[in-house]
Design a protein around this motif. Structure first.
Motif, PDB file in Angstrom:
ATOM      1  N   LEU A  80       0.805  -1.194  -0.078  1.00  0.00           N
ATOM      2  CA  LEU A  80      -0.026  -0.016   0.148  1.00  0.00           C
ATOM      3  C   LEU A  80       0.806   1.175  -0.155  1.00  0.00           C
ATOM      4  O   LEU A  80       0.431   2.312   0.152  1.00  0.00           O
ATOM      5  CB  LEU A  80      -0.749  -0.116   1.187  1.00  0.00           C
ATOM      6  CG  LEU A  80      -1.799  -1.146   1.390  1.00  0.00           C
ATOM      7  CD1 LEU A  80      -3.077  -0.742   2.371  1.00  0.00           C
ATOM      8  CD2 LEU A  80      -2.622  -1.725   0.117  1.00  0.00           C
ATOM      9  N   ASN A  81       2.041   1.022  -0.101  1.00  0.00           N
ATOM     10  CA  ASN A  81       2.903   2.061  -0.266  1.00  0.00           C
ATOM     11  C   ASN A  81       3.288   2.715  -1.494  1.00  0.00           C
ATOM     12  O   ASN A  81       3.854   1.852  -2.320  1.00  0.00           O
ATOM     13  CB  ASN A  81       4.395   1.683   0.255  1.00  0.00           C
ATOM     14  CG  ASN A  81       5.431   2.926   0.382  1.00  0.00           C
ATOM     15  OD1 ASN A  81       5.117   3.849   0.054  1.00  0.00           O
ATOM     16  ND2 ASN A  81       6.422   2.948   1.195  1.00  0.00           N
ATOM     17  N   PRO A  82       2.874   3.907  -1.798  1.00  0.00           N
ATOM     18  CA  PRO A  82       2.925   4.319  -3.486  1.00  0.00           C
ATOM     19  C   PRO A  82       4.501   4.001  -3.884  1.00  0.00           C
ATOM     20  O   PRO A  82       4.702   4.009  -5.216  1.00  0.00           O
ATOM     21  CB  PRO A  82       2.484   5.756  -3.537  1.00  0.00           C
ATOM     22  CG  PRO A  82       1.594   5.943  -2.358  1.00  0.00           C
ATOM     23  CD  PRO A  82       1.956   4.811  -1.221  1.00  0.00           C
ATOM     24  N   ARG A  83       5.404   4.339  -3.081  1.00  0.00           N
ATOM     25  CA  ARG A  83       6.660   4.646  -3.324  1.00  0.00           C
ATOM     26  C   ARG A  83       7.201   3.005  -3.850  1.00  0.00           C
ATOM     27  O   ARG A  83       8.360   3.055  -4.476  1.00  0.00           O
ATOM     28  CB  ARG A  83       7.543   5.117  -2.270  1.00  0.00           C
ATOM     29  CG  ARG A  83       7.416   6.542  -1.902  1.00  0.00           C
ATOM     30  CD  ARG A  83       8.071   7.047  -0.908  1.00  0.00           C
ATOM     31  NE  ARG A  83       7.765   8.494  -0.557  1.00  0.00           N
ATOM     32  CZ  ARG A  83       8.466   8.993   0.731  1.00  0.00           C
ATOM     33  NH1 ARG A  83       9.026   8.449   1.417  1.00  0.00           N
ATOM     34  NH2 ARG A  83       7.779  10.129   0.835  1.00  0.00           N
ATOM     35  N   GLN A  84       6.632   2.160  -3.434  1.00  0.00           N
ATOM     36  CA  GLN A  84       7.120   0.773  -3.737  1.00  0.00           C
ATOM     37  C   GLN A  84       6.293   0.242  -4.808  1.00  0.00           C
ATOM     38  O   GLN A  84       6.240  -1.116  -4.922  1.00  0.00           O
ATOM     39  CB  GLN A  84       7.092  -0.364  -2.444  1.00  0.00           C
ATOM     40  CG  GLN A  84       7.784   0.322  -1.249  1.00  0.00           C
ATOM     41  CD  GLN A  84       7.773  -0.715  -0.220  1.00  0.00           C
ATOM     42  OE1 GLN A  84       7.698  -1.715  -0.199  1.00  0.00           O
ATOM     43  NE2 GLN A  84       8.333  -0.229   0.942  1.00  0.00           N
ATOM     44  N   CYS A  85       5.457   0.890  -5.462  1.00  0.00           N
ATOM     45  CA  CYS A  85       4.589   0.489  -6.635  1.00  0.00           C
ATOM     46  C   CYS A  85       5.194  -0.432  -7.726  1.00  0.00           C
ATOM     47  O   CYS A  85       5.032  -1.523  -7.909  1.00  0.00           O
ATOM     48  CB  CYS A  85       3.716   1.608  -7.234  1.00  0.00           C
ATOM     49  SG  CYS A  85       2.499   1.088  -8.380  1.00  0.00           S
ATOM     50  N   GLU A  86       6.359   0.411  -8.168  1.00  0.00           N
ATOM     51  CA  GLU A  86       7.105  -0.399  -9.376  1.00  0.00           C
ATOM     52  C   GLU A  86       7.745  -1.828  -8.838  1.00  0.00           C
ATOM     53  O   GLU A  86       7.723  -2.631  -9.417  1.00  0.00           O
ATOM     54  CB  GLU A  86       7.800   0.609  -9.956  1.00  0.00           C
ATOM     55  CG  GLU A  86       7.378   1.823 -10.719  1.00  0.00           C
ATOM     56  CD  GLU A  86       8.343   2.519 -11.261  1.00  0.00           C
ATOM     57  OE1 GLU A  86       9.527   2.237 -11.251  1.00  0.00           O
ATOM     58  OE2 GLU A  86       7.701   3.592 -11.789  1.00  0.00           O
ATOM     59  N   SER A 129      -3.898   6.225 -13.437  1.00  0.00           N
ATOM     60  CA  SER A 129      -4.959   6.026 -12.937  1.00  0.00           C
ATOM     61  C   SER A 129      -5.396   6.908 -11.529  1.00  0.00           C
ATOM     62  O   SER A 129      -6.539   6.838 -11.199  1.00  0.00           O
ATOM     63  CB  SER A 129      -5.647   4.594 -12.977  1.00  0.00           C
ATOM     64  OG  SER A 129      -5.403   3.774 -13.840  1.00  0.00           O
ATOM     65  N   GLY A 130      -4.635   7.587 -11.063  1.00  0.00           N
ATOM     66  CA  GLY A 130      -4.729   8.245  -9.726  1.00  0.00           C
ATOM     67  C   GLY A 130      -3.673   8.681  -9.258  1.00  0.00           C
ATOM     68  O   GLY A 130      -2.779   8.447  -9.697  1.00  0.00           O
ATOM     69  N   LYS A 131      -3.775   9.699  -8.142  1.00  0.00           N
ATOM     70  CA  LYS A 131      -2.890  10.291  -7.463  1.00  0.00           C
ATOM     71  C   LYS A 131      -2.277   9.281  -6.287  1.00  0.00           C
ATOM     72  O   LYS A 131      -2.879   8.785  -5.479  1.00  0.00           O
ATOM     73  CB  LYS A 131      -3.213  11.398  -6.840  1.00  0.00           C
ATOM     74  CG  LYS A 131      -1.862  12.224  -6.113  1.00  0.00           C
ATOM     75  CD  LYS A 131      -2.461  13.594  -5.655  1.00  0.00           C
ATOM     76  CE  LYS A 131      -1.398  14.600  -4.994  1.00  0.00           C
ATOM     77  NZ  LYS A 131      -1.984  15.718  -4.411  1.00  0.00           N
ATOM     78  N   ASN A 132      -0.774   8.876  -6.486  1.00  0.00           N
ATOM     79  CA  ASN A 132      -0.171   7.938  -5.412  1.00  0.00           C
ATOM     80  C   ASN A 132      -0.926   6.784  -5.202  1.00  0.00           C
ATOM     81  O   ASN A 132      -1.080   6.308  -4.202  1.00  0.00           O
ATOM     82  CB  ASN A 132      -0.138   8.878  -4.183  1.00  0.00           C
ATOM     83  CG  ASN A 132       0.714  10.208  -4.241  1.00  0.00           C
ATOM     84  OD1 ASN A 132       1.823  10.035  -4.986  1.00  0.00           O
ATOM     85  ND2 ASN A 132       0.364  11.234  -3.680  1.00  0.00           N
ATOM     86  N   LEU A 133      -1.220   6.301  -6.312  1.00  0.00           N
ATOM     87  CA  LEU A 133      -1.830   4.960  -6.180  1.00  0.00           C
ATOM     88  C   LEU A 133      -1.089   3.833  -5.806  1.00  0.00           C
ATOM     89  O   LEU A 133       0.178   3.802  -6.548  1.00  0.00           O
ATOM     90  CB  LEU A 133      -2.658   4.368  -7.426  1.00  0.00           C
ATOM     91  CG  LEU A 133      -4.074   5.141  -7.690  1.00  0.00           C
ATOM     92  CD1 LEU A 133      -4.694   4.602  -8.961  1.00  0.00           C
ATOM     93  CD2 LEU A 133      -5.005   5.119  -6.595  1.00  0.00           C
ATOM     94  N   PRO A 134      -0.876   2.980  -4.895  1.00  0.00           N
ATOM     95  CA  PRO A 134       0.058   2.051  -4.508  1.00  0.00           C
ATOM     96  C   PRO A 134      -0.247   0.787  -5.534  1.00  0.00           C
ATOM     97  O   PRO A 134      -0.941   0.633  -6.341  1.00  0.00           O
ATOM     98  CB  PRO A 134      -0.256   1.694  -3.121  1.00  0.00           C
ATOM     99  CG  PRO A 134      -1.776   1.905  -3.061  1.00  0.00           C
ATOM    100  CD  PRO A 134      -2.077   3.027  -3.929  1.00  0.00           C
ATOM    101  N   ALA A 135       0.766  -0.312  -5.134  1.00  0.00           N
ATOM    102  CA  ALA A 135       0.462  -1.479  -5.793  1.00  0.00           C
ATOM    103  C   ALA A 135      -0.800  -2.208  -5.678  1.00  0.00           C
ATOM    104  O   ALA A 135      -1.416  -2.711  -6.621  1.00  0.00           O
ATOM    105  CB  ALA A 135       1.674  -2.577  -5.499  1.00  0.00           C
TER     106      ALA A 135
END
Lengths: 366, 42
Positions: free
Chosen positions: A30-36, A50-56
């Motif tokens: 749920l951490n946007p910084r770890q999405c990729e 698809s949105g602002k700061n969406l997490p994985a």
């Protein structure tokens, strides 16, 4: 965690709700910084746009707020199709609270392929297949033979040790019925892509039937597969009722029969004796009524049985549910002196560190 | 708490599904048991 990890790597977008989000947050989903880090390129690119700061994994809030339904209806509207025609799968592993049960039922009614209840493998458990294999349409028995519908249709007393799954945890051993488990995969999530691949349990089961109303499914009037444990409500949906995790093999056999925990004649006899016994517990000669409810019902019962409209009560904000309880008290006409928490960690701070509560009048005679 | 549908561009998600950019959507819920906080495999 493993489910989310595998889904995201394989171009499947994940959303979450309720307590699953807690575990997902713990590992950074749920951490946007770890999405990729967690997602395939396709999913990561979609989330970014698809949105602002969406997490994985997109957390849709608690089970009570209807966030999942809201998302699905919005998505269906955008896609100009019905929810049931979208390639969506839901996983309610060990959902045992009323809110989650209701949400899972609602998804079944919407035509979403829904995995419900049977335990996921735990750390150290034998690797005998599980949700991921089920989702791929390759569920296998412990002896590595593919599961077939008739595997779950043996008569009472039939002894086939291979049909009993290995122990998954302390005091827990799944019955052969639950061994069938999991889910009919939506064809779009199978290895064969979007083709209408027959689900693995399809043989011998009715196909293409109209979705049953949830009420009928709950009463077991659908296409019952052994002991009323699994309802085949439509082509792509199997709903596994909670509570039969440790049901003995013999007790689970006999399609259409109810077990002692269901509201059949035997249960009525059992409950009648208990009601009589409860009179002694509560020291009353009058009839005892059991108010079956969720925790939310207990909130209401505790308020209306001890307070009257206009009574003043002191309540503390110790979490989201405390706020909901306060709102209920207000709707019941109580005068609430609510001590709010402050800051992100207020809910876990001792009450003595909070602001001083106001004066609460002495309670009424009740 | 959590995202609402209004904060998510569902049109882009619908387009990604229709265009085959993603295979599907999984809803993860209900794991209110600490054992599911098991460590991830290496």
């Amino acid at each position: 965690m493993i489910l989310a990890q595998e889904f995201l790597k394989n171009d499947i977008l994940c959303v979450s709700s309720g307590d699953a989000s807690v575990s997902l947050a713990k590992y950074g989903f749920l951490n946007p910084r770890q999405c990729e880090k967690h997602c395939s390129m396709a999913v990561a690119a979609l989330l970014k746009n698809s949105g602002k700061n969406l997490p994985a994994v997109i957390d849709l809030g608690s089970s009570e707020n209807g966030g999942v339904a809201e998302f699905l209806f919005a998505l269906a509207a955008a896609a100009k199709t019905a929810v049931r025609d979208l390639p969506i799968l839901a996983c309610y592993a060990e959902a045992n609270r009323s809110a989650e049960v209701a949400e899972a039922l609602a998804l079944v009614a919407l035509g979403v392929s829904t995995y419900f209840w049977p335990s996921l493998p735990v750390t150290g458990a034998p690797d005998d297949g599980g949700p991921l294999e089920a989702l791929r349409g390759t569920i296998r028995r412990p002896d590595d033979r593919p599961y077939r519908q008739e595997d779950g249709a043996a008569g009472e007393g039939e002894d086939d040790p291979q049909r009993v799954q290995p122990c998954r945890g302390p005091g827990r051993q799944r019955s052969s019925v639950d061994g069938l488990e999991i889910v009919i995969p939506h064809p779009a999530l199978s290895r064969k892509g979007r083709g209408r691949t027959p689900p693995p349990f399809a043989e011998g089961m009715e196909q293409g039937t109209s979705p049953l109303p949830v009420r009928e499914a709950m009463q077991g009037r659908g296409n019952i597969n052994k002991g009323g444990t699994i309802w085949h409500t439509r082509a792509d949906v199997i709903f596994c009722r909670s509570g039969t995790d440790e049901c003995p093999r013999g007790g689970a056999s006999g399609p259409g029969q109810t077990d002692d925990r269901s509201p059949g004649p035997e249960f009525k006899t059992l409950a009648g004796g208990l009601f009589e016994g409860l009179k002694g517990v509560f020291k009353t000669a009058g009839p005892v009524m059991i108010f079956a409810s969720s925790g939310t019902g207990a909130w209401e019962a505790s308020l209306v049985n001890t307070l009257s409209p206009g009574d003043k009560v002191l309540m503390f904000e110790t979490g989201h549910f405390a706020t909901l309880w306060k709102n209920m008290a207000l709707r019941l006409g109580l005068e609430v002196d609510f001590v709010p928490g402050t800051g992100a960690t207020a809910w876990i701070r001792p009450l003595s560190k909070r602001s001083s509560p106001g004066t609460v009048a002495a309670p009424s005679s009740r | 708490m959590g995202f609402s549908a209004a904060e998510i561009d569902v049109k882009k998600i619908a387009a990604a599904l229709a265009g085959g950019k993603i295979k599907g959507i999984a809803i993860l819920a209900g794991t209110n048991n600490v054992k599911f906080t098991q460590d991830l495999p290496s």
